[in-house]
Design a protein around this motif. Structure first.
Motif, PDB file in Angstrom:
ATOM      1  N   ASP A 211       1.057  -1.302  -0.118  1.00 19.36           N
ATOM      2  CA  ASP A 211       0.170   0.599   0.220  1.00 19.36           C
ATOM      3  C   ASP A 211       0.656   1.847  -0.120  1.00 19.36           C
ATOM      4  O   ASP A 211       0.240   2.458   0.623  1.00 19.36           O
ATOM      5  CB  ASP A 211      -0.863   0.428   1.040  1.00 19.36           C
ATOM      6  CG  ASP A 211      -0.793  -0.445   2.604  1.00 19.36           C
ATOM      7  OD1 ASP A 211       0.881   0.019   2.241  1.00 19.36           O
ATOM      8  OD2 ASP A 211      -1.085  -0.938   3.432  1.00 19.36           O
ATOM      9  N   ASP A 212       2.128   1.672  -1.278  1.00 21.92           N
ATOM     10  CA  ASP A 212       2.362   2.500  -0.422  1.00 21.92           C
ATOM     11  C   ASP A 212       1.577   3.782  -1.709  1.00 21.92           C
ATOM     12  O   ASP A 212       1.967   4.659  -1.513  1.00 21.92           O
ATOM     13  CB  ASP A 212       4.138   2.315  -1.697  1.00 21.92           C
ATOM     14  CG  ASP A 212       4.247   1.378  -2.565  1.00 21.92           C
ATOM     15  OD1 ASP A 212       2.758   0.369  -3.145  1.00 21.92           O
ATOM     16  OD2 ASP A 212       4.286   1.665  -3.922  1.00 21.92           O
ATOM     17  N   GLN A 213       0.521   3.463  -2.458  1.00 26.55           N
ATOM     18  CA  GLN A 213      -0.525   4.294  -2.487  1.00 26.55           C
ATOM     19  C   GLN A 213      -1.927   3.388  -2.144  1.00 26.55           C
ATOM     20  O   GLN A 213      -1.479   2.303  -2.393  1.00 26.55           O
ATOM     21  CB  GLN A 213      -0.204   3.973  -4.448  1.00 26.55           C
ATOM     22  CG  GLN A 213       0.591   4.515  -5.211  1.00 26.55           C
ATOM     23  CD  GLN A 213       0.733   4.481  -6.354  1.00 26.55           C
ATOM     24  OE1 GLN A 213      -0.861   4.263  -7.178  1.00 26.55           O
ATOM     25  NE2 GLN A 213       1.348   4.018  -7.510  1.00 26.55           N
ATOM     26  N   TYR A 214      -2.350   4.254  -1.973  1.00 33.30           N
ATOM     27  CA  TYR A 214      -3.591   3.604  -1.197  1.00 33.30           C
ATOM     28  C   TYR A 214      -4.816   3.760  -1.589  1.00 33.30           C
ATOM     29  O   TYR A 214      -6.066   2.881  -0.932  1.00 33.30           O
ATOM     30  CB  TYR A 214      -4.144   5.358  -0.146  1.00 33.30           C
ATOM     31  CG  TYR A 214      -2.762   5.994   1.178  1.00 33.30           C
ATOM     32  CD1 TYR A 214      -1.952   4.734   1.090  1.00 33.30           C
ATOM     33  CD2 TYR A 214      -3.073   6.840   1.824  1.00 33.30           C
ATOM     34  CE1 TYR A 214      -0.634   5.248   2.242  1.00 33.30           C
ATOM     35  CE2 TYR A 214      -1.919   7.206   2.161  1.00 33.30           C
ATOM     36  CZ  TYR A 214      -0.707   6.443   2.484  1.00 33.30           C
ATOM     37  OH  TYR A 214       0.056   7.199   3.440  1.00 33.30           O
ATOM     38  N   THR A 215      -4.873   3.630  -3.018  1.00 35.22           N
ATOM     39  CA  THR A 215      -6.474   2.918  -3.393  1.00 35.22           C
ATOM     40  C   THR A 215      -5.908   1.864  -3.463  1.00 35.22           C
ATOM     41  O   THR A 215      -5.066   1.132  -3.671  1.00 35.22           O
ATOM     42  CB  THR A 215      -6.222   3.151  -5.131  1.00 35.22           C
ATOM     43  OG1 THR A 215      -4.966   2.827  -5.405  1.00 35.22           O
ATOM     44  CG2 THR A 215      -5.800   4.962  -5.123  1.00 35.22           C
ATOM     45  N   SER A 220      -4.407  -3.773  -4.667  1.00 34.48           N
ATOM     46  CA  SER A 220      -5.214  -5.674  -5.418  1.00 34.48           C
ATOM     47  C   SER A 220      -4.595  -5.506  -6.307  1.00 34.48           C
ATOM     48  O   SER A 220      -3.973  -6.820  -6.755  1.00 34.48           O
ATOM     49  CB  SER A 220      -6.497  -5.510  -6.202  1.00 34.48           C
ATOM     50  OG  SER A 220      -7.559  -5.131  -5.535  1.00 34.48           O
ATOM     51  N   LYS A 221      -3.872  -4.865  -7.083  1.00 34.02           N
ATOM     52  CA  LYS A 221      -2.554  -5.188  -7.649  1.00 34.02           C
ATOM     53  C   LYS A 221      -1.088  -5.517  -7.269  1.00 34.02           C
ATOM     54  O   LYS A 221      -0.471  -6.606  -7.659  1.00 34.02           O
ATOM     55  CB  LYS A 221      -1.856  -3.532  -8.960  1.00 34.02           C
ATOM     56  CG  LYS A 221      -1.180  -4.015 -10.033  1.00 34.02           C
ATOM     57  CD  LYS A 221      -0.161  -3.220 -10.979  1.00 34.02           C
ATOM     58  CE  LYS A 221       0.072  -2.181  -9.435  1.00 34.02           C
ATOM     59  NZ  LYS A 221       0.456  -1.166 -10.366  1.00 34.02           N
ATOM     60  N   GLN A 222      -1.140  -5.268  -5.552  1.00 29.05           N
ATOM     61  CA  GLN A 222       0.515  -5.819  -5.447  1.00 29.05           C
ATOM     62  C   GLN A 222      -0.208  -6.899  -5.033  1.00 29.05           C
ATOM     63  O   GLN A 222       1.221  -7.342  -5.098  1.00 29.05           O
ATOM     64  CB  GLN A 222       0.803  -4.895  -4.388  1.00 29.05           C
ATOM     65  CG  GLN A 222       0.284  -3.455  -4.791  1.00 29.05           C
ATOM     66  CD  GLN A 222       1.723  -3.334  -5.892  1.00 29.05           C
ATOM     67  OE1 GLN A 222       2.416  -3.759  -6.530  1.00 29.05           O
ATOM     68  NE2 GLN A 222       3.498  -3.474  -4.585  1.00 29.05           N
ATOM     69  N   HIS A 248      -8.271  -1.196   3.337  1.00 30.55           N
ATOM     70  CA  HIS A 248      -8.523  -1.530   2.082  1.00 30.55           C
ATOM     71  C   HIS A 248      -7.669  -2.716   2.015  1.00 30.55           C
ATOM     72  O   HIS A 248      -7.491  -4.149   1.159  1.00 30.55           O
ATOM     73  CB  HIS A 248      -7.653  -0.831   0.352  1.00 30.55           C
ATOM     74  CG  HIS A 248      -8.759   0.490   0.875  1.00 30.55           C
ATOM     75  ND1 HIS A 248     -10.086   0.493   0.390  1.00 30.55           N
ATOM     76  CD2 HIS A 248      -8.650   1.635   0.888  1.00 30.55           C
ATOM     77  CE1 HIS A 248     -10.765   1.494   0.090  1.00 30.55           C
ATOM     78  NE2 HIS A 248      -9.478   2.840   0.037  1.00 30.55           N
ATOM     79  N   THR A 249      -5.864  -2.505   3.018  1.00 29.77           N
ATOM     80  CA  THR A 249      -4.846  -3.649   2.669  1.00 29.77           C
ATOM     81  C   THR A 249      -5.244  -4.744   3.961  1.00 29.77           C
ATOM     82  O   THR A 249      -5.307  -5.945   2.334  1.00 29.77           O
ATOM     83  CB  THR A 249      -3.840  -3.069   3.678  1.00 29.77           C
ATOM     84  OG1 THR A 249      -2.972  -1.703   2.463  1.00 29.77           O
ATOM     85  CG2 THR A 249      -2.289  -3.958   3.719  1.00 29.77           C
ATOM     86  N   SER A 250      -6.542  -4.822   3.988  1.00 27.06           N
ATOM     87  CA  SER A 250      -7.173  -6.116   4.936  1.00 27.06           C
ATOM     88  C   SER A 250      -7.626  -6.315   4.133  1.00 27.06           C
ATOM     89  O   SER A 250      -8.233  -7.968   4.485  1.00 27.06           O
ATOM     90  CB  SER A 250      -7.681  -5.661   6.604  1.00 27.06           C
ATOM     91  OG  SER A 250      -8.846  -4.335   6.028  1.00 27.06           O
ATOM     92  N   ALA A 251      -8.875  -5.804   2.997  1.00 28.77           N
ATOM     93  CA  ALA A 251      -9.288  -6.815   2.828  1.00 28.77           C
ATOM     94  C   ALA A 251      -9.127  -7.099   1.808  1.00 28.77           C
ATOM     95  O   ALA A 251      -9.763  -7.994   1.602  1.00 28.77           O
ATOM     96  CB  ALA A 251     -10.396  -5.459   2.333  1.00 28.77           C
TER      97      ALA A 251
END
Length: 274
Positions: A211-215, A220-222, A248-251
């Protein structure tokens, strides 16, 4: 002679002759010793050998300040390593919470970056203008402030992890206290591999930030990129965060975990340090 004759007799006759010679007949034992197997070949009736599973360690940074996504991270059905910042309102609560739910805890040590404000780092951060004595004092106090710590990783720190003087002090403390150091790899100029090898300190390095970008789309791409890294490597370390991207990261992790677990075992980062 009788001895020579025995060699020519059938088995049952040899036993009889042995008795005649004054000894007890020996019980005949069927030889069930299996024939030697050829290396690398599957034998009939044996299951096919399974390839060893890959390993993945998830580290979640920035616990300690009641950040967004804290509850969601703690509810994840996978093991992860909780990196907890010191001297903050929920430092002790979050470290105890992680420990109670079976996670391992490391100190998320605030370190000065090449760019950015020192005020972003929080209390008692490690900065390049500090004396050796003050650096040592701050690291020791931070370790004592976070319960259940078994290692350290850097919060930001691109300036400090490239500084041999300071990292020699930090890694020296790791050696004294039996801790490992996880290099978040916020700079390609890190001196951690060099100094840890000199001092004999166990370390590992981050392979990917979720999540170096917050979207949500980037995160999801990562996770898809993580799956590709797992295919290439025996062990992979990935870092996410609570805070702005936390939910977002946890989801994304919750969604990706079943597929990732088909090819990799989720382990604590302490299993991957060398």
């Amino acid at each position: 002679m009788l001895v020579l004759a025995l060699a020519l007799l059938p088995v049952h006759a040899a036993a009889t002759a042995s008795a005649i010679a004054g000894g007890e007949p020996r019980e005949q034992v069927q030889n069930h010793t299996p024939q030697p197997q050829q290396d690398g070949l599957q034998q009939p009736g044996q299951p096919a050998p399974q390839a060893a599973k890959k390993q993945i360690a998830i580290v979640i940074d920035d616990f300690g300040n009641d950040m967004l996504g804290t509850q969601e991270m703690m509810d994840l059905p996978i093991p992860f390593t909780a990196a907890v910042m010191p001297f903050l309102p929920t430092t002790k609560r979050d470290a105890e919470w992680a420990h109670r739910t079976g996670r391992e805890v490391i100190l998320h040590l605030p370190m000065e970056p090449m760019k950015g404000k020192k005020s972003w780092l929080g209390p008692k951060a490690i900065t390049a203008d500090l004396s050796d004595e003050e650096i040592r004092k701050r690291v020791m106090e931070a370790l004592d402030d976070v319960p259940h710590v078994i290692g350290i990783n850097n919060h930001m720190g691109s300036k400090i992890t490239a500084n041999e003087r300071i990292m020699r002090i930090v890694l020296g403390i790791c050696k004294e206290r039996g801790l490992f150091f996880l290099d978040s790899r916020t700079t390609p100029k890190t001196v951690i591999p060099k100094i840890s090898a000199e001092l004999g300190v166990k370390t590992a390095g981050n392979d990917l930030f979720f999540d170096d970008q917050y979207t949500r789309s980037h995160i999801s791409k990562q996770t898809r990129l993580l799956a590709k890294l797992i295919e290439k490597n025996d062990a992979t370390i990935a870092i996410g965060h609570v805070g702005p991207p936390g939910r977002h990261t946890s989801a994304a992790l919750k969604e990706a975990a079943p597929q990732l677990s088909q090819t990799a075992d989720f382990v604590f980062v302490s299993k991957l340090v060398r």
